[in-house]
Design a protein around this motif. Structure first.
Motif, short mmCIF file in Angstrom:
data_model
loop_
_atom_site.label_atom_id
_atom_site.label_comp_id
_atom_site.label_asym_id
_atom_site.label_seq_id
_atom_site.Cartn_x
_atom_site.Cartn_y
_atom_site.Cartn_z
N THR A 1 0.92 -1.16 -0.01
CA THR A 1 -0.08 0.14 0.05
C THR A 1 0.86 1.13 0.01
O THR A 1 0.69 2.17 -0.63
N TRP B 1 -6.01 -6.93 -3.61
CA TRP B 1 -7.06 -6.14 -4.03
C TRP B 1 -7.26 -5.02 -2.77
O TRP B 1 -7.30 -3.67 -2.80
N ALA B 2 -7.45 -5.62 -1.76
CA ALA B 2 -7.55 -4.61 -0.40
C ALA B 2 -6.42 -3.96 -0.32
O ALA B 2 -6.69 -2.81 0.08
N VAL C 1 1.33 -5.60 -9.17
CA VAL C 1 0.26 -4.80 -8.50
C VAL C 1 0.52 -3.45 -8.31
O VAL C 1 0.06 -2.30 -8.43
N GLY D 1 -4.39 -2.62 -2.31
CA GLY D 1 -4.53 -1.62 -3.40
C GLY D 1 -5.54 -0.56 -3.24
O GLY D 1 -5.45 0.56 -3.79
N GLN D 2 -6.60 -0.71 -2.33
CA GLN D 2 -7.75 0.29 -2.24
C GLN D 2 -7.06 1.63 -1.25
O GLN D 2 -7.76 2.59 -1.37
N LEU E 1 -4.40 -7.26 -11.60
CA LEU E 1 -4.88 -7.84 -10.45
C LEU E 1 -4.73 -9.48 -10.31
O LEU E 1 -4.25 -10.16 -9.62
N SER F 1 -5.48 -13.07 -4.47
CA SER F 1 -6.03 -11.96 -5.32
C SER F 1 -6.75 -11.03 -4.42
O SER F 1 -6.82 -9.74 -4.50
N ALA F 2 -7.72 -11.58 -3.72
CA ALA F 2 -8.60 -10.77 -2.44
C ALA F 2 -7.60 -9.91 -1.68
O ALA F 2 -7.78 -8.75 -1.51
N GLY G 1 -2.31 -11.71 -8.32
CA GLY G 1 -2.80 -12.64 -7.52
C GLY G 1 -2.54 -14.03 -7.94
O GLY G 1 -2.15 -14.89 -6.94
N ALA H 1 -4.08 -2.42 -8.68
CA ALA H 1 -4.97 -3.52 -7.88
C ALA H 1 -6.31 -3.64 -8.81
O ALA H 1 -7.33 -3.40 -8.05
N SER H 2 -6.29 -3.86 -10.15
CA SER H 2 -7.54 -3.88 -10.50
C SER H 2 -7.41 -4.61 -12.04
O SER H 2 -6.16 -4.64 -12.36
#
Length: 287
Positions: A34, A163-164, A102, A166-167, A112, A159-160, A116, A107-108
Motif C-alpha cells: 500500500t 485487491w484490499a 500490482v 490496493g484500495q 490484479l 488476489s483478494a 494474484g 490492483a484492478s
C-alpha cells in the motif's frame, strides 16, 4: 504399509502459531505494498522488495511452524537443507513478482488477476517444495483434487488480499486483508496436508537430512528477525501505519508549470477592497 499421519501432534498450538505468523507477514507485506502505491516512483521498488520479503518470510515461517507439529507413525522425519532454503527463495521471488505487478500496474483488472495468480502460485510452490525436502522411510502420494483445491485457495486469497491492499483505505482495511491472507495461507497449508498419503516402507533405513528441531529452529531465526525489523519500520513510518497519502511530487514537463497558477481576484473585487470611491459628475463645471 500405510502410515498414520498426525498433523496436530502438539494440539492447536502449532496451527494457531502458524496462523499468527502468516497474519504478521501478510500485514507487514500488504502495508508495504500500500505504501509503495502512494510513494514517489523512485522509492516504490524499495517498499515492494520489503513487502515481498515480509510476505515470503511470513508464509515460509508459517509453513514450518505447522510442520513442527507434523508426525508420521513408524518413521522419523528429516529435512534436506538445500530444498528447505530453496522453498524460501522460490516463495519470495514468486510472491515478489506478483506484488511488483500490482505495485506498478494497480490492483484492478488484468494486473490484479495476474499478480494474484503469481502470488498464489508462489505460496503453493513454497509449500510443496518444502514438502519435497522431507526425508523419511517411506513414500508420499497426493490426492490430485485436494492439491488443486489448495492451489485455488492460495490464488483466490492472494488476489483478494492484494485487491484490499490496493484500495489504500487505511490501517484497519489492511488488517482485514492480512487476516484474509493468514486464513488462506493456513487453510492452503492444511488442505495440502490433507491431500497427503504416506506409505511407510519399514526398512529401518535411517532418513537422510536433519531433524526438524535441529534444522527448522535455527533457520526460522532469520525470517523472524526480518519480520521484527519490518515491524519496526512500520512503527516509525506514520504513513505506513495510518495509510495517509504519500503522493509523488508533480513531474516537471516542458510546457507544464511546476506549480498551479495563483487565482487572481477579478478587477471588481479589488476595487471593493479599496473603500468607497467619490462619485464625480461628468458634466463640466461653469466658471
Amino acid at each position: 504399509m500405510q502410515g498414520t499421519v498426525d498433523g496436530f501432534s502438539y494440539g492447536l498450538v502449532t496451527p494457531l502459531a502458524a496462523f499468527l505468523m502468516a497474519c504478521l507477514g501478510g500485514a507487514l507485506g500488504l502495508r508495504c505494498t500500500t505504501r509503495a502505491i502512494t510513494a514517489p516512483r523512485r522509492r516504490r521498488p524499495l517498499w515492494l522488495v520489503l513487502g515481498s520479503v515480509a510476505i515470503g518470510s511470513g508464509i515460509w515461517t508459517m509453513h514450518f511452524v505447522g510442520m513442527m507439529g507434523f508426525a508420521i507413525e513408524g518413521t522419523p522425519i528429516h529435512y534436506d537443507r538445500a530444498l528447505t532454503f530453496a522453498s524460501l527463495a522460490v516463495g519470495i521471488l514468486m510472491v515478489g513478482t506478483g506484488i511488483f505487478i500490482v505495485g506498478y500496474r494497480g490492483a484492478s483488472g488484468t494486473a490484479l488477476f495476474t499478480g494474484g495468480t503469481v502470488t498464489g502460485l508462489g505460496i503453493a510452490s513454497m509449500h510443496y517444495l518444502g514438502m519435497a525436502g522431507m526425508s523419511l522411510d517411506g513414500s508420499l502420494d497426493y490426492n490430485t483434487v485436494l492439491v488443486a483445491a489448495s492451489v485455488a485457495i492460495a490464488m483466490a486469497a492472494a488476489s483478494a488480499a492484494l485487491w484490499a491492499a490496493g484500495q489504500v483505505k487505511g490501517f484497519l482495511w489492511s488488517v482485514g486483508a492480512s487476516l484474509v491472507m493468514g486464513l488462506a495461507v493456513t487453510g492452503m497449508h492444511y488442505t495440502g496436508m490433507a491431500a497427503l498419503d504416506v506409505h511407510v516402507h519399514g526398512t529401518a533405513t535411517p532418513a537422510q537430512g536433519e531433524s526438524a528441531a535441529a534444522l527448522l529452529g535455527p533457520l526460522m531465526v532469520g525470517p523472524l528477525a526480518f519480520l521484527v525489523l519490518a515491524g519496526i519500520v512500520a512503527i516509525f513510518d506514520p504513513l505506513l501505519v495510518t495509510g495517509g497519502p504519500g503522493r509523488s511530487p508533480a513531474e516537471h514537463r516542458p510546457g507544464i508549470p511546476a506549480h498551479p497558477p495563483a487565482h487572481h481576484r477579478p478587477p471588481r473585487a479589488r476595487l471593493r477592497l479599496r473603500g468607497p470611491v467619490e462619485h464625480r459628475s461628468r458634466t463640466p463645471q461653469r466658471r
